[in-house]
Motif scaffolding. Structure first.
Motif, PDB file in Angstrom:
ATOM      1  N   ASP A 147       6.743   6.837   2.185  1.00 30.24           N
ATOM      2  CA  ASP A 147       6.248   7.968   2.961  1.00 30.24           C
ATOM      3  C   ASP A 147       4.787   7.767   3.359  1.00 30.24           C
ATOM      4  OD1 ASP A 147       6.935  10.278   4.228  1.00 30.24           O
ATOM      5  OD2 ASP A 147       7.065  11.522   2.426  1.00 30.24           O
ATOM      6  N   LEU A 148       3.963   7.351   2.405  1.00 28.26           N
ATOM      7  CA  LEU A 148       2.550   7.111   2.705  1.00 28.26           C
ATOM      8  C   LEU A 148       2.387   6.018   3.755  1.00 28.26           C
ATOM      9  CD1 LEU A 148       0.995   7.257  -0.892  1.00 28.26           C
ATOM     10  CD2 LEU A 148       0.718   8.953   0.929  1.00 28.26           C
ATOM     11  N   GLU A 149       3.188   4.978   3.636  1.00 30.05           N
ATOM     12  CA  GLU A 149       3.090   3.871   4.600  1.00 30.05           C
ATOM     13  C   GLU A 149       3.516   4.325   5.990  1.00 30.05           C
ATOM     14  OE1 GLU A 149       3.832   0.587   7.070  1.00 30.05           O
ATOM     15  OE2 GLU A 149       5.483   1.831   6.296  1.00 30.05           O
ATOM     16  N   GLN A 150       4.616   5.057   6.088  1.00 24.91           N
ATOM     17  CA  GLN A 150       5.123   5.496   7.383  1.00 24.91           C
ATOM     18  C   GLN A 150       4.177   6.478   8.069  1.00 24.91           C
ATOM     19  OE1 GLN A 150       9.100   6.971   6.681  1.00 24.91           O
ATOM     20  NE2 GLN A 150      10.002   4.919   6.661  1.00 24.91           N
ATOM     21  N   LEU A 165      -1.105   4.935   3.569  1.00 26.12           N
ATOM     22  CA  LEU A 165      -1.166   4.005   2.438  1.00 26.12           C
ATOM     23  C   LEU A 165      -2.381   3.089   2.523  1.00 26.12           C
ATOM     24  CD1 LEU A 165       0.301   3.184  -0.154  1.00 26.12           C
ATOM     25  CD2 LEU A 165       1.587   1.502   1.183  1.00 26.12           C
ATOM     26  N   GLN A 166      -2.833   2.790   3.723  1.00 29.17           N
ATOM     27  CA  GLN A 166      -3.997   1.922   3.878  1.00 29.17           C
ATOM     28  C   GLN A 166      -5.267   2.542   3.292  1.00 29.17           C
ATOM     29  OE1 GLN A 166      -4.297   1.351   8.095  1.00 29.17           O
ATOM     30  NE2 GLN A 166      -4.770   3.499   8.527  1.00 29.17           N
ATOM     31  N   ASP A 167      -5.272   3.861   3.128  1.00 29.24           N
ATOM     32  CA  ASP A 167      -6.433   4.553   2.577  1.00 29.24           C
ATOM     33  C   ASP A 167      -6.161   5.216   1.236  1.00 29.24           C
ATOM     34  OD1 ASP A 167      -8.229   4.043   4.760  1.00 29.24           O
ATOM     35  OD2 ASP A 167      -7.130   5.530   5.933  1.00 29.24           O
ATOM     36  N   THR A 168      -4.937   5.103   0.724  1.00 28.76           N
ATOM     37  CA  THR A 168      -4.559   5.787  -0.508  1.00 28.76           C
ATOM     38  C   THR A 168      -4.116   4.788  -1.560  1.00 28.76           C
ATOM     39  OG1 THR A 168      -3.787   7.695   0.781  1.00 28.76           O
ATOM     40  CG2 THR A 168      -3.086   7.567  -1.524  1.00 28.76           C
ATOM     41  N   ALA A 169      -4.807   4.770  -2.697  1.00 22.33           N
ATOM     42  CA  ALA A 169      -4.419   3.913  -3.813  1.00 22.33           C
ATOM     43  C   ALA A 169      -3.365   4.607  -4.668  1.00 22.33           C
ATOM     44  CB  ALA A 169      -5.634   3.569  -4.664  1.00 22.33           C
ATOM     45  N   ILE A 170      -2.364   3.848  -5.083  1.00 19.57           N
ATOM     46  CA  ILE A 170      -1.373   4.326  -6.043  1.00 19.57           C
ATOM     47  C   ILE A 170      -1.590   3.563  -7.343  1.00 19.57           C
ATOM     48  CG2 ILE A 170       1.081   4.515  -6.611  1.00 19.57           C
ATOM     49  CD1 ILE A 170       1.672   4.596  -3.621  1.00 19.57           C
ATOM     50  N   ILE A 171      -1.667   4.296  -8.447  1.00 20.99           N
ATOM     51  CA  ILE A 171      -1.844   3.678  -9.763  1.00 20.99           C
ATOM     52  C   ILE A 171      -0.710   4.154 -10.659  1.00 20.99           C
ATOM     53  CG2 ILE A 171      -3.443   3.305 -11.698  1.00 20.99           C
ATOM     54  CD1 ILE A 171      -5.315   4.998  -9.368  1.00 20.99           C
ATOM     55  N   TRP A 172       0.020   3.219 -11.261  1.00 28.15           N
ATOM     56  CA  TRP A 172       1.092   3.550 -12.203  1.00 28.15           C
ATOM     57  C   TRP A 172       0.692   3.019 -13.569  1.00 28.15           C
ATOM     58  CZ3 TRP A 172       3.872   0.971 -15.783  1.00 28.15           C
ATOM     59  CH2 TRP A 172       5.066   1.560 -16.265  1.00 28.15           C
ATOM     60  N   MET A 173       0.639   3.886 -14.574  1.00 24.51           N
ATOM     61  CA  MET A 173       0.314   3.408 -15.916  1.00 24.51           C
ATOM     62  C   MET A 173       0.596   4.483 -16.954  1.00 24.51           C
ATOM     63  SD  MET A 173      -3.866   3.436 -15.898  1.00 24.51           S
ATOM     64  CE  MET A 173      -4.825   4.957 -15.734  1.00 24.51           C
ATOM     65  N   TRP A 219       0.679  -6.079 -21.724  1.00 25.37           N
ATOM     66  CA  TRP A 219       1.504  -5.130 -20.976  1.00 25.37           C
ATOM     67  C   TRP A 219       1.082  -5.087 -19.516  1.00 25.37           C
ATOM     68  CZ3 TRP A 219      -0.519   0.105 -19.909  1.00 25.37           C
ATOM     69  CH2 TRP A 219      -1.810   0.332 -20.412  1.00 25.37           C
ATOM     70  N   SER A 220       1.655  -4.140 -18.768  1.00 25.81           N
ATOM     71  CA  SER A 220       1.466  -4.126 -17.310  1.00 25.81           C
ATOM     72  C   SER A 220       1.032  -2.763 -16.788  1.00 25.81           C
ATOM     73  CB  SER A 220       2.766  -4.512 -16.593  1.00 25.81           C
ATOM     74  OG  SER A 220       3.213  -5.794 -16.974  1.00 25.81           O
ATOM     75  N   VAL A 221       0.247  -2.821 -15.713  1.00 25.21           N
ATOM     76  CA  VAL A 221      -0.114  -1.666 -14.887  1.00 25.21           C
ATOM     77  C   VAL A 221       0.203  -2.046 -13.452  1.00 25.21           C
ATOM     78  CG1 VAL A 221      -2.111  -0.431 -13.927  1.00 25.21           C
ATOM     79  CG2 VAL A 221      -1.863  -0.652 -16.402  1.00 25.21           C
ATOM     80  N   VAL A 222       0.582  -1.089 -12.626  1.00 24.52           N
ATOM     81  CA  VAL A 222       0.927  -1.357 -11.226  1.00 24.52           C
ATOM     82  C   VAL A 222      -0.035  -0.602 -10.317  1.00 24.52           C
ATOM     83  CG1 VAL A 222       2.739  -1.226  -9.468  1.00 24.52           C
ATOM     84  CG2 VAL A 222       3.340  -1.688 -11.856  1.00 24.52           C
ATOM     85  N   VAL A 223      -0.538  -1.296  -9.296  1.00 28.27           N
ATOM     86  CA  VAL A 223      -1.443  -0.674  -8.328  1.00 28.27           C
ATOM     87  C   VAL A 223      -1.048  -1.115  -6.929  1.00 28.27           C
ATOM     88  CG1 VAL A 223      -3.405  -0.452  -9.903  1.00 28.27           C
ATOM     89  CG2 VAL A 223      -3.118  -2.554  -8.580  1.00 28.27           C
ATOM     90  N   GLY A 224      -1.441  -0.329  -5.936  1.00 21.84           N
ATOM     91  CA  GLY A 224      -1.151  -0.696  -4.552  1.00 21.84           C
ATOM     92  C   GLY A 224      -1.848   0.238  -3.590  1.00 21.84           C
ATOM     93  N   GLY A 225      -1.764  -0.094  -2.308  1.00 27.84           N
ATOM     94  CA  GLY A 225      -2.392   0.710  -1.270  1.00 27.84           C
ATOM     95  C   GLY A 225      -3.890   0.499  -1.205  1.00 27.84           C
TER      96      GLY A 225
END
Length: 433
Positions: free
Chosen positions: A323-326, A330-338, A360-366
């Motif tokens: 949704d953010l990409e469409q 997303l180009q201006d919004t960071a997503i952090i999963w942890m 362990w792992s953390v996921v980031v994007g945008g």
């Protein structure tokens, strides 16, 4: 207009503040309409270069080696199989929707931290500091809201919203930057209107006269601060931006895509929360945290993940990313999963995994973060980080960098000591190569 004075002064509870909000919006409908028209007319200007972040918080400590860094064939590996994705990284077979969005996301697989207690780990991963009885550090949400607020002078709703659970607090930054808690459907407690407009205005005018009298008599800052809160109450309730909280206005097909309908209560709540996060960021809120608990899986972990947690996470996180990409956000919004830590590579006698923070792992994007990659490695059974280890400080410093916030930004804590933003971590260079 919202500014950095959004606060609850000493001696005033959040309930006291919310009670002022409880009757105000009906009196402000005309103003809200006018403001809404102005904001719509200038939408393109207001949204330009407006950075934001969404934290997907996995309370309880998710087993990242069963989601993002699988070890098939290893005694520690568990039954799940890795699948290919749209990026150059494999993830769990129970995340097929998210697999299609991994070209937007990076998995930091070499996280290595020391806090394996829930409360201490939660504090550390939210602030970049270990708990200290002498100082309360600000959460990342408070820090990012504080640093990004100048990009949205039009914002009238709180700049840090937590959805479905309580986040960490603002620490020495003060209550101006405290999280504003709402349910996943955007409801705010004590916000039911029970007064007619005329009676409401009479009460507010009388209160204003009393407080002005107290201020004139120099009886400390409490009355003046209370007066500011009262003004912010009216400003907030007059704002058309409050519609961002009305997630039920979304079309049914959109809610279904997020998993906000037709799933169990926990799944529906997280799906609604992620949809609400998108709406809030779209309205200008710089930081939103969405909570999904249920990861403290000391027993029966694999059935819990495959039947409950992973389908919920997969649907909501993938819909949010897409949704953010469409929408060009997303180009201006960071997503952090942890979460606060992960689970042990060793599978215990109850078919569960216990607390584990070493690998362990953390996921980031945008927000310009390089997607489709895995950064760092663990060994074949997931027990050791084999490459450069990264910390909470490093993750948040990298997110700050993505959002245009200098890692050299320094605050003065309430003990008068200088304190670098994000705990003085380092930028994870592979995220921006």
């Amino acid at each position: 207009m919202f500014n950095s004075q959004w606060s609850t002064p000493a001696g005033m509870t959040r309930r006291h503040f919310m009670n002022h909000m409880a009757g105000a919006s009906a009196a402000m409908a005309g103003t809200a309409f006018s403001l809404g028209q102005t904001l719509k007319a200038n939408a393109d200007v207001l949204k330009k270069n407006r950075k934001a972040a969404i934290l997907l918080w996995m309370g309880g400590g998710p087993s990242t080696m069963d989601i993002w860094d699988l070890k098939p064939g290893a005694p520690t590996g568990g039954p799940f199989k890795p699948i290919s994705t749209s990026g150059d990284v494999q993830i769990c077979e129970h995340m097929p929707l998210m697999a299609k969005q991994m070209h937007h996301m990076a998995v930091i697989r070499s996280m290595s931290t020391r806090e394996a207690d829930h409360e201490r780990g939660r504090y550390y991963m939210h602030t970049g500091f270990v708990p200290n009885p002498n100082i309360e550090h600000p959460s990342y949400g408070s820090v990012l809201a504080h640093e990004l607020i100048n990009q949205r002078p039009e914002l009238e709703i709180p700049p840090f919203v937590t959805v479905g659970g309580g986040s960490a607090g603002p620490g020495f930054l003060g209550m101006a930057w405290a999280p504003f808690a709402v349910t996943s459907n955007g409801q705010i407690r004590n916000l039911q209107m029970r007064l007619e407009q005329q009676r409401l205005m009479q009460r507010m005018a009388a209160l204003d006269l009393i407080e002005k009298d107290f201020v004139k008599k120099n009886r400390g800052t409490a009355a003046e601060d209370h007066q500011k809160v009262l003004k912010k109450t009216f400003d907030l309730m007059s704002s058309d931006q409050m519609r961002a909280f009305k997630v039920d206005e979304e079309p049914e097909e959109v809610k279904e895509r997020y998993g906000a309908t037709g799933m169990g209560m926990g799944g529906r709540g997280f799906g609604q929360g992620c949809l609400l996060a998108r709406r809030l960021v779209e309205a200008g809120v710089p930081f939103v945290e969405v909570d999904l608990g249920g990861w403290d899986n000391h027993a029966d972990i694999f059935n819990t993940l495959s039947d409950q947690r992973l389908p919920v996470l997969d649907k909501a996180m993938s819909a949010l990313t897409e949704d953010l990409e469409q929408r060009g956000m997303l180009q201006d919004t960071a997503i952090i999963w942890m979460g606060e830590f992960s689970r042990t590579p060793r599978i215990n006698q109850n078919a569960g995994r216990d607390h584990w923070a070493r690998s362990w792992s953390v996921v980031v994007g945008g927000a310009g973060i390089k997607g489709g990659i895995a950064v760092g490695e663990t060994n074949s059974d997931g027990t050791v980080v084999e490459t450069e280890p990264y910390s909470s400080e490093d993750v948040m410093t990298s997110v700050c960098n993505a959002l245009g916030i200098s890692p050299d930004t320094t605050y003065t804590a309430n003990n008068r000591r200088p304190m670098k933003i994000a705990g003085g971590g380092k930028i994870i260079k592979d995220l921006f190569a």
